[in-house]
Motif scaffolding. Structure first.
Motif, mmCIF file in Angstrom:
data_model
loop_
_atom_site.group_PDB
_atom_site.id
_atom_site.type_symbol
_atom_site.label_atom_id
_atom_site.label_comp_id
_atom_site.label_asym_id
_atom_site.label_seq_id
_atom_site.Cartn_x
_atom_site.Cartn_y
_atom_site.Cartn_z
ATOM 1 N N ARG A 80 -5.463 14.488 10.836
ATOM 2 C CA ARG A 80 -4.877 14.467 9.727
ATOM 3 C C ARG A 80 -4.499 12.925 9.414
ATOM 4 N N ILE A 81 -3.957 12.140 10.622
ATOM 5 C CA ILE A 81 -3.478 10.874 10.358
ATOM 6 C C ILE A 81 -4.824 10.282 10.013
ATOM 7 N N ASN A 82 -5.849 10.354 10.679
ATOM 8 C CA ASN A 82 -7.134 9.685 10.513
ATOM 9 C C ASN A 82 -7.718 9.822 8.916
ATOM 10 N N GLN A 83 -7.728 11.008 8.508
ATOM 11 C CA GLN A 83 -7.801 11.422 7.167
ATOM 12 C C GLN A 83 -7.261 10.785 6.045
ATOM 13 N N MET A 84 -5.861 10.708 6.347
ATOM 14 C CA MET A 84 -5.081 9.681 5.609
ATOM 15 C C MET A 84 -5.253 8.463 5.272
ATOM 16 N N HIS A 85 -5.579 7.923 6.601
ATOM 17 C CA HIS A 85 -5.911 6.372 6.479
ATOM 18 C C HIS A 85 -7.278 6.244 5.695
ATOM 19 N N ALA A 86 -8.173 6.827 6.066
ATOM 20 C CA ALA A 86 -9.648 6.970 5.720
ATOM 21 C C ALA A 86 -9.470 6.892 3.983
ATOM 22 N N MET A 87 -8.526 7.300 3.381
ATOM 23 C CA MET A 87 -8.592 7.210 1.809
ATOM 24 C C MET A 87 -8.193 5.981 1.516
ATOM 25 N N TYR A 88 -7.900 4.876 2.424
ATOM 26 C CA TYR A 88 -7.453 3.687 1.859
ATOM 27 C C TYR A 88 -8.032 2.548 2.713
ATOM 28 N N ASP A 89 -8.223 1.231 2.085
ATOM 29 C CA ASP A 89 -8.771 0.098 2.922
ATOM 30 C C ASP A 89 -8.026 -0.668 3.462
ATOM 31 N N GLY A 100 1.240 15.952 5.362
ATOM 32 C CA GLY A 100 0.584 14.536 4.758
ATOM 33 C C GLY A 100 0.185 14.518 3.296
ATOM 34 N N THR A 101 -0.654 13.638 3.043
ATOM 35 C CA THR A 101 -1.261 13.263 1.850
ATOM 36 C C THR A 101 -2.646 13.697 1.659
ATOM 37 N N PHE A 102 -3.100 13.867 0.739
ATOM 38 C CA PHE A 102 -4.649 14.331 0.426
ATOM 39 C C PHE A 102 -5.068 13.465 -0.630
ATOM 40 N N ALA A 103 -6.509 13.414 -0.811
ATOM 41 C CA ALA A 103 -7.044 12.773 -2.195
ATOM 42 C C ALA A 103 -6.765 13.599 -3.266
ATOM 43 N N PRO A 104 -6.666 13.059 -4.288
ATOM 44 C CA PRO A 104 -6.551 13.740 -5.837
ATOM 45 C C PRO A 104 -7.423 14.913 -5.917
ATOM 46 N N GLY A 105 -7.026 15.947 -6.107
ATOM 47 C CA GLY A 105 -7.991 17.102 -6.314
ATOM 48 C C GLY A 105 -7.877 17.983 -5.244
ATOM 49 N N CYS A 106 -7.483 17.561 -4.121
ATOM 50 C CA CYS A 106 -7.586 18.432 -2.681
ATOM 51 C C CYS A 106 -6.267 18.510 -2.033
ATOM 52 N N PRO A 107 -5.051 18.915 -2.862
ATOM 53 C CA PRO A 107 -3.847 18.952 -2.027
ATOM 54 C C PRO A 107 -3.772 19.715 -0.820
ATOM 55 N N VAL A 108 -4.626 20.657 -0.457
ATOM 56 C CA VAL A 108 -4.511 21.658 0.605
ATOM 57 C C VAL A 108 -6.014 21.815 1.069
ATOM 58 N N PRO A 109 -6.283 21.457 2.464
ATOM 59 C CA PRO A 109 -7.438 21.507 3.053
ATOM 60 C C PRO A 109 -8.051 23.028 3.083
ATOM 61 N N HIS A 110 -8.402 23.715 2.132
ATOM 62 C CA HIS A 110 -8.673 25.195 2.173
ATOM 63 C C HIS A 110 -9.798 25.172 3.182
ATOM 64 N N GLY A 111 -9.980 26.336 3.826
ATOM 65 C CA GLY A 111 -11.025 26.748 4.572
ATOM 66 C C GLY A 111 -10.943 26.628 6.066
ATOM 67 N N LEU A 157 0.907 -1.161 -0.053
ATOM 68 C CA LEU A 157 -0.019 0.021 0.033
ATOM 69 C C LEU A 157 0.941 1.030 -0.154
ATOM 70 N N LEU A 158 1.888 1.211 0.917
ATOM 71 C CA LEU A 158 2.780 2.371 0.787
ATOM 72 C C LEU A 158 3.705 2.439 -0.472
ATOM 73 N N TYR A 159 3.819 1.503 -1.161
ATOM 74 C CA TYR A 159 4.471 1.628 -2.524
ATOM 75 C C TYR A 159 3.421 2.167 -3.545
ATOM 76 N N ALA A 160 2.091 1.826 -3.450
ATOM 77 C CA ALA A 160 1.426 2.159 -4.347
ATOM 78 C C ALA A 160 1.149 3.813 -4.221
ATOM 79 N N THR A 161 1.199 4.337 -3.086
ATOM 80 C CA THR A 161 0.869 5.742 -2.688
ATOM 81 C C THR A 161 1.916 6.349 -3.463
ATOM 82 N N GLY A 162 3.215 5.797 -3.789
ATOM 83 C CA GLY A 162 4.253 6.639 -4.153
ATOM 84 C C GLY A 162 5.257 7.466 -3.339
#
Length: 323
Positions: free
Chosen positions: A109-118, A293-304, A68-73
């Motif tokens: 932030r840790i929980n948001q990153m983990h939630a992007m993956y199964d 950390g990392t964000f889902a594609p299209g949302c590199p920064v949590p604006h707002g 999984l870590l490899y797949a994230t790049g």
């Protein structure tokens, strides 16, 4: 007894009392966050940092984690950033507490990153167990003194609380329970994976950029790293088994460092946080925890989101700026 001999004896006793001052202070503390903070930033800052880095390295040997870590790049293409972000996010609740704005932001932030993956609960629980077991083993093997039962309980309870904030289920109750789970999980799940190996190699390459290792040839740094790995981990990555001489030299060197600290160093008066360590070098202009950390594609920064912990590297130690 002569006056000179008495003065020498008193000096030795005073130095020993000073060296063990933090242990006495920790013994009077019941708060798991405070115990973990004192151990990681004052009593054993270098050793516990190495242990936590090694803990994360071990998790790559579980293919479901390493692949999984490899797949994230991120761990092969942005290794320094991933190292920095991991240190800073895990350090936030230790430095500021779970209920502080910065601590909550780090965990969120840790929980948001983990939630992007199964990610399975068992894999999450295994990673948590390495945070408990590896620091205890490292300190007891290589540092200038062993941990007390009270300190081990404090570390265990801190990471139990972290696990609850991460919604991990079936968290072990005691250190011994964590250790049994850790050992059993590695025996059942460690296996070779080329993708996991790529993540491990990238991490070892990063190690070679840190002082004092960058002064040595890369091959030497790798052999030194292998000397600290147990056979189960070496086999999972397909790394060569080091010679007895290599293991004795590297591990003996770490124990010699511990002895030198015990008899020659004074206890640290000021805490050393992860953000202050030279290995964390990717944010010379400061950082905002909610942007690590990392964000889902299209949302590199949590604006707002408001900046709950903007850290300016020019601000003196212990101070923060908030926007």
């Amino acid at each position: 007894m002569s006056n000179a001999l008495q003065r020498t004896r008193d000096a030795i006793q005073n130095r020993a009392a000073a060296r063990y001052r933090h242990r006495g202070e920790i013994a009077r503390v019941d708060d798991a966050v405070a115990i973990t903070r004192m151990l990681g930033t004052q009593e054993f800052p270098w050793g516990i940092t190495q242990a936590l880095s090694f803990a994360l390295f071990r998790t790559y040997a579980v293919p479901s984690i390493g692949e999984l870590l490899y797949a994230t790049g991120q761990f092969t293409e942005q290794t320094q950033k991933r190292y920095d972000d991991t240190v800073l996010l895990l350090d936030a609740p230790i430095e500021h507490g779970f209920d502080s704005p910065a601590g909550r932001a780090g965990i969120r932030r840790i929980n948001q990153m983990h939630a992007m993956y199964d990610i399975s609960n068992d894999d999450m629980l295994y990673v948590l167990s390495t945070f408990v077991v590896c620091p205890v083993q490292w300190v007891n093997n290589y540092e200038w003194r062993r941990l007390t039962d009270h300190e081990i309980d404090g570390l265990t309870n801190y990471y139990r609380r972290l696990g609850k904030h991460m919604a991990i289920k079936d968290i072990p109750e005691t250190y011994a329970d964590f250790e049994r789970f850790y050992e059993d999980y590695e025996r059942r799940h460690f296996a070779f994976s080329p993708k996991s190996l790529a993540v491990a190699d990238a991490t070892l390459d990063l190690l070679g950029t840190f002082l004092p290792y960058r002064l040595l040839p890369r091959a030497v740094v790798r052999r030194m790293s292998f000397a600290l790995m147990d056979d189960r981990l070496l086999e999972a990555f397909g790394y060569p088994k080091p010679t007895a001489l290599e293991r004795n030299a590297v591990r003996g060197g770490l124990r010699a460092r511990g002895l030198a600290i015990r008899f020659g160093a004074r206890p640290r008066s000021e805490p050393l946080y992860g953000r202050e360590m030279t290995q964390v070098c990717g944010y010379p202009r400061g950082y905002r925890i909610e942007e690590l950390g990392t964000f889902a594609p299209g949302c590199p920064v949590p604006h707002g989101l408001s900046a709950v912990a903007t850290v300016d590297p020019q601000v003196t130690k212990g101070q923060r700026t908030a926007e």
